[in-house]
Write an enzyme that holds these catalytic residues in place. Structure first.
Site, short mmCIF file in Angstrom:
data_model
loop_
_atom_site.label_atom_id
_atom_site.label_comp_id
_atom_site.label_asym_id
_atom_site.label_seq_id
_atom_site.Cartn_x
_atom_site.Cartn_y
_atom_site.Cartn_z
N ARG A 56 63.50 -71.12 8.25
CA ARG A 56 62.31 -71.77 7.68
C ARG A 56 61.96 -71.21 6.32
O ARG A 56 62.05 -70.01 6.10
CB ARG A 56 61.08 -71.52 8.57
CG ARG A 56 61.11 -72.17 9.91
CD ARG A 56 59.92 -71.66 10.72
NE ARG A 56 59.99 -72.09 12.09
CZ ARG A 56 59.42 -73.20 12.54
NH1 ARG A 56 58.73 -73.96 11.74
NH2 ARG A 56 59.55 -73.53 13.81
N MET A 64 58.97 -77.92 1.61
CA MET A 64 60.30 -77.34 1.56
C MET A 64 60.96 -77.48 2.92
O MET A 64 60.41 -78.04 3.85
CB MET A 64 60.21 -75.89 1.12
CG MET A 64 59.85 -75.79 -0.34
SD MET A 64 59.86 -74.11 -0.92
CE MET A 64 58.62 -73.37 0.08
N CYS A 120 32.08 -72.08 -26.48
CA CYS A 120 31.47 -73.38 -26.23
C CYS A 120 32.50 -74.50 -26.15
O CYS A 120 32.15 -75.66 -26.08
CB CYS A 120 30.40 -73.69 -27.26
SG CYS A 120 31.06 -73.77 -28.93
#
Ligand code: PEP
Ligand code: MG
Length: 905
Positions: A97, A108, A856
């Site tokens: 896995r 996956m 800003c």
């Protein structure tokens, strides 16, 4: 390229790792190790590190040491299990896995039952006492291996399976017996041989090695790449590979598999949450293909395993001090833990759980701040469906991911993407989703499925994306072929019809349901008291977390606002001032003509007239703003954009002049305008006559604005107010520009102070938004009392990217090629633009230790960027009013991180 050294270790037994090794072992591997070390029943196995994957991805081959290390660990595993991989009479089978640092559900590859072959299938049948089971396991191996490792089109296997069922006249896989499955295995093997030109590998170790390589490769699969970009997961982390001895949930009714949460991931409430599927293997539950039973039913099915599971869940939650999700399998009455991790949760649950854990004494406030994110808070500020609206309920499913989504019904991902590209809002309706639907899910407002539970693919992925999702709405019959959905009573929804889905209640409506503001926004607006006993549970939790954030943050948060209404909202949302008032917005509408007159003025008198007319209007704008922000700083920026923005469009004007000429109508004014437009026309207006340059070449313009600010401040002061105006000069590149403007401004201010008998305490500073300004910040600070980083222009000029053009033209290609994971206009580019900000801040403060520093640009409200600005020691960030709560929270999180809170992302 990652270094490989002779000491580097690429394989770790589950007994060797722990939960803090996620970088190396991936999330799954690290947590399997942690559970093993907690003494929980984890099937033995080992993990191949992400480092091994990186070497493979960089060089195209596995590190040389890997093979021997895998052999040694496999041998140890075989010894422990008392059987060899693929051993003919009693085979050890393993799963292979994937498992990256960050969870990427379904993105996956995984291969189960590695070790089965023509030789060992009979051994498995004998050991299990179940021939059907053995052939079914072998069939699954060839199918999964064929598709993911050998690249055979999965449909070919599905078709053969369907054909076998048709031939036998049955509808489910379970009705196929051992002989049928045996025939299917032959079919599958023939398909593999035909499609790949090679036989299905019979050698167990070869199966394993190929599967490992396929998992490495799947890191760079299209689905995985798309998901990473969405989730902002770096592309170079690689995946670990977990090799785990197989346990079987499909050995009969005393076996099964399930998923569980230690709390409800949608609300955060404690209780028994999860799904269980009897006599099923591995991915059957998550895939949402068969319908599950609620976890609570397991108590009736297998009391002992249920009791053990409950105990394990408590152990895990106390150990991880967080909501955990779990995958487990029961093999003939024996419980096995296959996975755990800190579970994904909805935004609302994240806030509730954080405060619940504080109340339980499991975590402190600094840690609670790490359990939520600004992105989650932003999600909670979305509107909801109006409960009072008249609705046409179609049916109900499981509330899988909250939000209110309205859009046209589409039944496949291709259409979802196509329609959304042409500006339509769509709801993706599927029986169930699979990883191939990712594009469609991203393109949709919300997702509706008729099958699968809270842990189905649709639910997990939608929650991760923050998309509205209703799943398992079984009463709605979805027919993807005919592109329609049928609700009880025979109501048919065809593709293109509008539906509304409520991810908080699971309800599905026909037509558009009106939406109302979220209770969290009501709270920020001051219309709901977060501290009240009877306050909404979510509002209470948000209020508490915001209190933690405000109590600890160092960065102040200001607003970008240029009218009293926005300023007032910003203040309600917690703004501590205005960091950017863009005065150009005050020159539009009816006032544009006055600006035109200013631009067209041939003589001093005409110009003075035009400025005189503008002065009182500007002044009244500022009076309103200073009143709304009484007692707080207001940074007013003098005019910035190129003047042509205030003139009519060159083409429109040319047409008007041509028409007037043709009709012999008077058009002197238009002609003058056209000449002015031509004169002001620039190839690169963003690099042309704008910012401080305007102030230097248009006599009286900045003086008028300064006078308006000073007179407005004086008026407020004389009326008993407490204005704190700061005058900001844009686009400065050198200190000389600033000095000239400053001299003039100081003269005007002195005049106003004298005339009004006030001491205004006005300060003068500059934006740092050009690379030269940043590079000479030490000099500029001599003439500036504050700096405000204009990171929009700074990003534009540092990268040489036209901010108005690039995002639409080629950023998609840049993102696809991985040049950056996120637009630098969205999140500050730390290495480039960020390093200039850091250096300029240091140089500025070296000249003037009390120099006030802020930002800003749009980045002021972006979570990652706020962390950066905290790190470089700015005093404040300024952002649009709606982003203020997010900036406050992230500023608090950044400060808490410095105080020991852990980065839990
Ligand atoms: C900036 O450049 O970051 C900025 C705030 O100014 P504007 O976006 O108005 O150019
Ligand atoms: Mg700018």
């Amino acid at each position: 390229m990652p270094e490989t050294t002779s000491q580097q270790k690429f394989v770790y037994d589950f007994t060797e790792g722990n939960k803090d090794l996620k970088d190396l072992l991936g999330g799954k591997g690290a947590n399997l190790a942690e559970m093993t070390n907690l003494g929980l029943p984890v099937p033995p196995g080992f993990t191949i590190t992400t480092e091994a994957c990186k070497v493979y991805l960089d060089s195209g081959s596995e590190p040389t040491a890997l093979r021997d290390e895998v052999s040694a660990h496999l041998e140890a595993l075989e010894k422990r299990m008392g059987k060899k991989l693929g051993q003919a009479d009693d085979p050890l089978l393993v799963s292979v896995r994937s498992g990256a640092k960050f969870s990427m559900p379904g993105m996956m590859d995984t291969v189960l039952n590695i070790g089965l072959s023509d030789a060992s299938v009979a051994g498995l049948a004998a050991q299990a006492g179940d021939e059907r089971f053995a052939w079914d396991s072998y069939r699954r191996l060839i199918q999964m291996f064929g598709k993911t490792v050998l690249g055979v089109d999965g449909e070919l296997f599905e078709e053969a399976l369907d054909e076998a069922k048709r031939a036998k006249g049955v509808t489910t896989d379970v009705d196929l017996d051992a002989a049928d499955l045996k025939r299917l295995v032959e079919d599958f093997k023939a398909t593999v041989a035909k499609e790949t030109g090679r036989d299905f590998p019979q050698e167990p170790r070869e199966q394993m090695d190929l599967a490992i390589r396929a998992v490495f490769d799947s890191w760079n699969g299209d689905r995985a790449k798309l998901y990473r970009r969405q989730e902002r997961i770096p592309g170079d982390l690689g995946t670990a590979v977990n090799i785990c001895s197989m346990v079987f949930g499909n050995l009969g009714p005393d076996s099964g598999t399930g998923v569980a949460f230690t709390r409800d991931p949608a609300s955060g409430h404690q209780g028994v949450y999860g799904d269980y599927l009897q006599n099923a293997q591995g991915e059957d539950v998550v895939a949402g293909i068969r319908n599950t039973v609620p976890l609570a039913d397991l108590e009736r099915i297998d009391k002992a395993s249920y009791a053990q599971l409950m105990q394990i869940m408590e152990t895990l939650e106390t150990h991880y001090k967080d909501l955990c999700d779990i995958e487990f399998t029961i093999e003939r009455g024996k419980l096995w833990m296959l996975q755990t991790r800190v579970g994904k949760r909805t935004a609302g649950a994240a806030f509730r759980i954080a405060t619940q854990l504080v109340d339980q004494g499991l975590i402190d406030e600094a840690e609670a701040l790490q359990r939520v994110t600004g992105a989650q808070l932003a999600q909670l500020m979305f509107p909801r469906f109006d409960e009072k609206a008249k609705t046409d309920l179609l049916g109900r499913g499981i509330a899988a991911s909250p939000g209110a989504a309205v859009g046209k019904a589409v039944f496949d991902s291709y259409t979802a993407v196509k329609w959304s590209r042409s500006g339509e809002k769509v709801i993706l309706i599927r029986r169930e989703t699979n990883p191939d639907d990712l594009d469609g899910m991203i393109a949709s407002e919300g997702i509706l499925t008729s099958r699968g539970g809270k842990t189905s693919h649709a639910a997990v992925v939608a929650r991760g994306m923050g998309k509205t999702c209703v799943c398992g709405a079984e009463e709605l019959e979805v027919d993807t072929k005919r592109r329609r959905m049928t609700a009880p009573g025979g109501i048919v929804i065809e593709e293109g019809e509008v539906v509304s889905i409520d991810g908080s209640t699971g309800k599905v409506y026909r037509g558009e349901v009106p939406v109302v503001p979220s209770p969290v926004v009501e709270y920020f607006e001051g219309r709901a008291d977060g501290a009240a006993e009877d306050a909404d549970e979510l509002v209470k939790a948000v209020h508490r977390v915001m209190t933690y954030a405000d109590g600890g943050r160092r960065l102040q948060v200001r607003a970008n606002a240029d009218n009293a209404e926005d300023a007032a909202r910003a203040r309600r949302f917690g703004a501590q001032g205005i960091g950017l008032c863009r005065t150009e917005h005050m020159f539009l509408g009816e006032r544009r003509e006055m600006v035109e007159r200013l631009i067209l003025a041939d003589h001093e008198d005409e110009r003075d007239e035009a400025l005189k007319a503008l002065l009182p209007l500007q002044k009244s704008d500022f009076v309103e703003l200073f009143e709304a922000m009484d007692g707080l700083p207001v940074t007013v920026r003098l005019l910035d954009p190129p003047l042509h923005e205030f003139l009519p469009d060159i083409t429109d004007l040319s047409v008007r002049v041509a028409l007037a000429e043709a009709r012999h109508e008077p058009h002197e004014n238009e002609l003058r305008l056209l000449q002015a437009v031509h004169k002001l026309h620039e190839q690169n207006p963003m690099l042309g006559l704008r910012g401080v340059r305007l102030g230097l070449v248009i006599p009286g313009l900045f003086a008028m604005q300064v006078r308006a600010i000073a007179e407005a401040a004086a008026e407020r002061r004389n009326a008993g107010g407490d204005p704190h105006a700061e005058i900001m000069i844009p686009l400065v590149g050198t200190v000389q520009e600033l000095e000239i403007v400053r001299e003039e401004a100081e003269r005007v201010i002195a005049e106003v102070e004298q005339a009004t008998g006030t001491d205004l305490g006005l300060t003068l500073g500059t934006m740092i938004e050009l690379p030269r300004a940043a590079l000479t910040a030490g000099q500029i600070a001599e003439a500036a009392e504050f700096f405000s980083f204009g990171t929009n222009d700074l990003t534009q000029t540092v990268w040489g990217f036209s901010r108005d053009d690039v995002e639409a033209s080629f950023f998609t290609a840049y993102l696809e090629k991985g040049i950056f994971g996120v637009s630098p206009f969205e999140t500050i580019d730390r290495d480039g633009v960020g390093s200039l900000v850091r250096a300029a801040a240091e140089a500025g403060r070296a000249t003037r230790p009390d120099l006030k520093l802020g930002v800003c640009g749009e980045h002021g409200g972006d979570p990652d960027s706020v962390h950066f600005f905290h790190e470089v020691g700015l005093d404040y960030v300024s952002c649009s009013p709606f982003r203020i709560p997010v900036a406050r929270l992230e500023a608090g999180r950044a400060a808490a991180l410095g105080k020991g809170g852990s980065d839990s992302r």
